[in-house]
Design a protein around this motif. Sequence first.
Motif, mmCIF file in Angstrom:
data_model
loop_
_atom_site.group_PDB
_atom_site.id
_atom_site.type_symbol
_atom_site.label_atom_id
_atom_site.label_comp_id
_atom_site.label_asym_id
_atom_site.label_seq_id
_atom_site.Cartn_x
_atom_site.Cartn_y
_atom_site.Cartn_z
ATOM 1 N N LEU A 14 0.824 -1.213 0.000
ATOM 2 C CA LEU A 14 0.000 0.000 0.000
ATOM 3 C C LEU A 14 0.857 1.262 0.000
ATOM 4 O O LEU A 14 0.498 2.267 -0.614
ATOM 5 N N GLN A 15 1.997 1.201 0.712
ATOM 6 C CA GLN A 15 2.901 2.346 0.683
ATOM 7 C C GLN A 15 3.442 2.556 -0.735
ATOM 8 O O GLN A 15 3.529 3.691 -1.230
ATOM 9 N N ALA A 16 3.796 1.458 -1.389
ATOM 10 C CA ALA A 16 4.275 1.560 -2.774
ATOM 11 C C ALA A 16 3.179 2.113 -3.686
ATOM 12 O O ALA A 16 3.444 2.936 -4.578
ATOM 13 N N ALA A 17 1.938 1.671 -3.469
ATOM 14 C CA ALA A 17 0.824 2.171 -4.281
ATOM 15 C C ALA A 17 0.672 3.677 -4.124
ATOM 16 O O ALA A 17 0.453 4.404 -5.111
ATOM 17 N N GLU A 18 0.811 4.171 -2.904
ATOM 18 C CA GLU A 18 0.685 5.608 -2.658
ATOM 19 C C GLU A 18 1.775 6.384 -3.393
ATOM 20 O O GLU A 18 1.535 7.470 -3.941
ATOM 21 N N LEU A 19 2.980 5.828 -3.403
ATOM 22 C CA LEU A 19 4.090 6.497 -4.090
ATOM 23 C C LEU A 19 3.878 6.499 -5.612
ATOM 24 O O LEU A 19 4.179 7.485 -6.290
ATOM 25 N N PHE A 20 3.382 5.378 -6.146
ATOM 26 C CA PHE A 20 3.093 5.340 -7.588
ATOM 27 C C PHE A 20 2.000 6.337 -7.954
ATOM 28 O O PHE A 20 2.046 6.978 -9.014
ATOM 29 N N MET A 21 0.986 6.473 -7.086
ATOM 30 C CA MET A 21 -0.074 7.453 -7.360
ATOM 31 C C MET A 21 0.481 8.869 -7.341
ATOM 32 O O MET A 21 0.047 9.725 -8.110
ATOM 33 N N GLU A 22 1.468 9.126 -6.472
ATOM 34 C CA GLU A 22 2.107 10.442 -6.443
ATOM 35 C C GLU A 22 2.795 10.727 -7.767
ATOM 36 O O GLU A 22 2.861 11.881 -8.218
ATOM 37 N N GLN A 23 3.294 9.679 -8.420
ATOM 38 C CA GLN A 23 3.953 9.823 -9.718
ATOM 39 C C GLN A 23 2.966 9.718 -10.896
ATOM 40 O O GLN A 23 3.408 9.726 -12.052
ATOM 41 N N GLN A 24 1.683 9.570 -10.581
ATOM 42 C CA GLN A 24 0.645 9.411 -11.603
ATOM 43 C C GLN A 24 0.786 8.100 -12.375
ATOM 44 O O GLN A 24 0.341 7.990 -13.522
ATOM 45 N N HIS A 25 1.400 7.100 -11.782
ATOM 46 C CA HIS A 25 1.525 5.780 -12.395
ATOM 47 C C HIS A 25 0.371 4.912 -11.896
ATOM 48 O O HIS A 25 0.509 4.124 -10.960
ATOM 49 N N MET A 26 -0.788 5.066 -12.508
ATOM 50 C CA MET A 26 -1.997 4.432 -12.009
ATOM 51 C C MET A 26 -1.970 2.908 -12.168
ATOM 52 O O MET A 26 -2.468 2.176 -11.314
ATOM 53 N N LYS A 27 -1.394 2.438 -13.258
ATOM 54 C CA LYS A 27 -1.361 0.992 -13.494
ATOM 55 C C LYS A 27 -0.546 0.287 -12.413
ATOM 56 O O LYS A 27 -0.984 -0.725 -11.847
ATOM 57 N N GLU A 28 0.648 0.822 -12.114
ATOM 58 C CA GLU A 28 1.498 0.212 -11.080
ATOM 59 C C GLU A 28 0.843 0.309 -9.703
ATOM 60 O O GLU A 28 0.913 -0.621 -8.890
ATOM 61 N N ALA A 29 0.188 1.455 -9.461
ATOM 62 C CA ALA A 29 -0.500 1.615 -8.180
ATOM 63 C C ALA A 29 -1.612 0.584 -8.037
ATOM 64 O O ALA A 29 -1.788 -0.031 -6.968
ATOM 65 N N GLY A 30 -2.363 0.379 -9.106
ATOM 66 C CA GLY A 30 -3.431 -0.620 -9.072
ATOM 67 C C GLY A 30 -2.904 -2.016 -8.824
ATOM 68 O O GLY A 30 -3.518 -2.812 -8.099
ATOM 69 N N PHE A 31 -1.752 -2.331 -9.438
ATOM 70 C CA PHE A 31 -1.141 -3.638 -9.215
ATOM 71 C C PHE A 31 -0.788 -3.829 -7.738
ATOM 72 O O PHE A 31 -1.060 -4.875 -7.144
ATOM 73 N N CYS A 32 -0.179 -2.809 -7.131
ATOM 74 C CA CYS A 32 0.220 -2.910 -5.718
ATOM 75 C C CYS A 32 -0.999 -3.085 -4.814
ATOM 76 O O CYS A 32 -0.973 -3.877 -3.867
ATOM 77 N N ILE A 33 -2.076 -2.340 -5.117
ATOM 78 C CA ILE A 33 -3.292 -2.467 -4.312
ATOM 79 C C ILE A 33 -3.889 -3.866 -4.476
ATOM 80 O O ILE A 33 -4.381 -4.472 -3.509
ATOM 81 N N GLN A 34 -3.812 -4.403 -5.681
ATOM 82 C CA GLN A 34 -4.317 -5.753 -5.922
ATOM 83 C C GLN A 34 -3.535 -6.779 -5.100
ATOM 84 O O GLN A 34 -4.114 -7.724 -4.546
ATOM 85 N N GLU A 35 -2.215 -6.598 -5.020
ATOM 86 C CA GLU A 35 -1.407 -7.520 -4.217
ATOM 87 C C GLU A 35 -1.782 -7.433 -2.737
ATOM 88 O O GLU A 35 -1.865 -8.446 -2.040
ATOM 89 N N ALA A 36 -2.010 -6.213 -2.236
ATOM 90 C CA ALA A 36 -2.427 -6.051 -0.837
ATOM 91 C C ALA A 36 -3.800 -6.670 -0.614
ATOM 92 O O ALA A 36 -4.050 -7.311 0.419
ATOM 93 N N ALA A 37 -4.697 -6.502 -1.573
ATOM 94 C CA ALA A 37 -6.044 -7.055 -1.447
ATOM 95 C C ALA A 37 -6.032 -8.575 -1.455
ATOM 96 O O ALA A 37 -6.911 -9.216 -0.866
ATOM 97 N N SER A 38 -5.044 -9.189 -2.116
ATOM 98 C CA SER A 38 -4.957 -10.644 -2.103
ATOM 99 C C SER A 38 -4.625 -11.166 -0.706
ATOM 100 O O SER A 38 -4.880 -12.330 -0.397
ATOM 101 N N LEU A 39 -4.052 -10.312 0.135
ATOM 102 C CA LEU A 39 -3.740 -10.697 1.510
ATOM 103 C C LEU A 39 -4.927 -10.461 2.432
ATOM 104 O O LEU A 39 -5.313 -11.332 3.209
ATOM 105 N N PHE A 40 -5.508 -9.254 2.370
ATOM 106 C CA PHE A 40 -6.638 -8.886 3.230
ATOM 107 C C PHE A 40 -7.689 -8.161 2.384
ATOM 108 O O PHE A 40 -7.690 -6.933 2.297
ATOM 109 N N PRO A 41 -8.584 -8.888 1.752
ATOM 110 C CA PRO A 41 -9.536 -8.270 0.825
ATOM 111 C C PRO A 41 -10.458 -7.246 1.486
ATOM 112 O O PRO A 41 -10.879 -6.292 0.844
ATOM 113 N N THR A 42 -10.800 -7.454 2.756
ATOM 114 C CA THR A 42 -11.755 -6.569 3.423
ATOM 115 C C THR A 42 -11.080 -5.568 4.341
ATOM 116 O O THR A 42 -11.742 -4.929 5.159
ATOM 117 N N SER A 43 -9.777 -5.409 4.220
ATOM 118 C CA SER A 43 -9.056 -4.453 5.055
ATOM 119 C C SER A 43 -9.512 -3.027 4.755
ATOM 120 O O SER A 43 -9.653 -2.632 3.595
#
Length: 765
Positions: A622-651
């Motif tokens: 999630l920290q990596a996703a936030e940094l990618f969003m700061e760089q406007q890299h939405m695809k990479e940010a989405g990937f990072c969020i997807q990886e976090a969601a695979s661990l805790f989907p309802t977090s």
Amino acid sequence: MEPKLHKARNYLTGILNRGKLPHQYMTEALLILGKLHYVEGSYRDAISMYARSGFDKMSLEDEPLYKMRLFTEAFVIKGLSLERSAATIASHARLSEREEEAVACFEKASWIAQVYLQELEKSANSTHPRSSKSSAPCQDFELGYFLEAALQGAYAAHFKRGNILKGIKELRNVLRVVETKATQTFKMAMTRQLAEVLLHSLSENCYWCPLNSPLPEQRNRRESSFPYNILSQKPQIHSGDHLYCPKDNIEEALLLLLISESMANRDGVISQAPDQKEDRAVSLQNASAVYDLLTITMARRGQYAMLSECLERAMKFAFGEFHLWYQLALSMISCGKFAYAVSVLKECSKLRPTDPTVPLLAAKVCIGPLHWLEEGENLGKQVTEMGEEAGDSLAKGYLALGLVYSLQATDATKKSTQDDWSKKAVQALQRAHEIDPEDPQIILYLALQLGLVRQISDGIEHLQEALKLRKDDLHCLHLLALLFSAQKQYKHAIDVINMAIADYPDNFSILFTKTKLEWLHKGPEEALITCRHMLFLWQKLFNYSQLSECEKESSLADVPLTRKHSGLHLTLPDAHDTENGSQRASSIAASRMEQAMSEFTMHSAQRQGPMHQWITLEQIWLQAAELFMEQQHMKEAGFCIQEAASLFPTSHTVLYMRGKLAEMKGCLEEAKQLYNEALTVNPDGVKIMHSLGHVLTVLGRNSLAEKFLRDAVQIQSTSHDSWKGLGEVLQAQGKHEAAVECFITALDLESSSPVSPFTVIPREL
């Protein structure tokens, strides 16, 4: 006593002087006379009598049982006499020969004694006793001094001479013999003694299986030492197929101690009758010795749950006994039974009402894992009310109160209540500092509390005192970096964080802080490098190969490891709450709900190991996703969020980041829905409320946005983002004066806001 011995001597001498005495009775008289010489301290005369009798060349086949006992005592007394007369021998070779002869006597005594006791029990249970001269029934039979010496003489002699391996072998041989009623109590002591030797004197590298011999030259020693010329019958030993055999000294010691514990529980005296007082004391002493060794043994393997179960069984002995109660409490703390541990510690406190360390330990558990703040406050007051009688613990009592008040301030939902608790926390911590001005832990938490009330300069001043006392303390360095960041001295903060990482390279909490500092000071590209390092560090520390192929091929997977592993020091924001790092009651409930819901949706292979390691991995993504969003890299940010969601989907943190990504993509309705879902999971999420308020403002729903933002500043009055958002909503509604006040408050708070909440520093006693 002496007149009776003199009289016995006269009788025996008279019998021997009559002449024409049958050989059998002549031998018995000489053996008894040898025993008498030993009791009188005439060891050479005793040895002379036994040599004259020639008993060691006789056979016990078809002889009555009493004669077995007579020969047993003769061998053990001869061995003891040889040992005690060895001091007069000057020749080293002769002394060694005498010691070997004594050990041989002890080994023969042990063999014959074991056969004798087994045959004695058989004869007592038989309707046709073997001999009219057999002893009393074995349930009324107690081992005397010489029979006990016969059973333990061989291994005791080896231990005395420093032959640990031989002593262990002899002791094991005795324990393998099927016990009788007469030897049950004695064998309990022997099992405990062997366990002590295995734990204290034998390393794991020198251990050998009980069924094997430790040295090649001893492989046939057991058979050759058996006195076949005297007795062909062997004692019955435990045998069978598929028997458990320990693999190391810890396993064998644990097995022995569990056997001892079973015997101690079976034979324990628990009656409180006055005439049972002495027996009860002996029973308690034996049981305590066993449980102390069990504690040492199980602690080596981290088997605290099993230890607590054993100590719960010991409570039958523990009426009024502080030691066993306290051991039980410690074992329960170690295995995570915190609520039970507090109850047991309260009983300990009743047994020792003047001991301040007991309520302090209970307060530590209440403040830390249980988050029972009212209970912790009562326990802290119990110490402070002792006054000077609490001694060095008085300052710790005020520290406990300060931590409780600080946590209650964090939990409070009204600013006035927060201010009241914060004021009490500062006062309690200052009082603790006055009592013990050189305790670095007290200074640390005083500086932390000053930081929480935004007295940054005072906090730094106190923290420098703590660092003079303890230069490399992790939490002191971490807090100093946060205080520097609150003053916007990011370069100094990064320098301090790097110093901390040099000493604690595996601590994720300071690595997260470093990421945020680099983000503000150097930009998101530099911070992403630290994120990559954290991802690989996580994989190395927890030694899992369960990362998916897409994780391994991701943009985070191109930085090699450069850090040296030096042990894990994991300190994360409590209760899975990344917003403020505090262990609020609502965030605890949210975390537990997320965990329960995730159990149904997460693959079991991904959940091996402790929960905290998976929370850490989620936070990295999630920290990596936030940094990618700061760089406007939405695809990479989405990937990072997807990886976090695979661990805790309802977090709630995952839902929040998904909402933030949707907001950045311009999907405001989707973002609003995701923020609402996150707020359902964590109703006190200040960041969620702020983001939801901002989206509602953009959507033109100003009244609802104002409601959420006012709730946010009510829950966390130091959130400058929430104050700023509230000002924007009020400005949009034409409430310019109120908006200006909100903007001024936001600017004032932002000027003293750290990069990470001060509450990432764990508050624990």
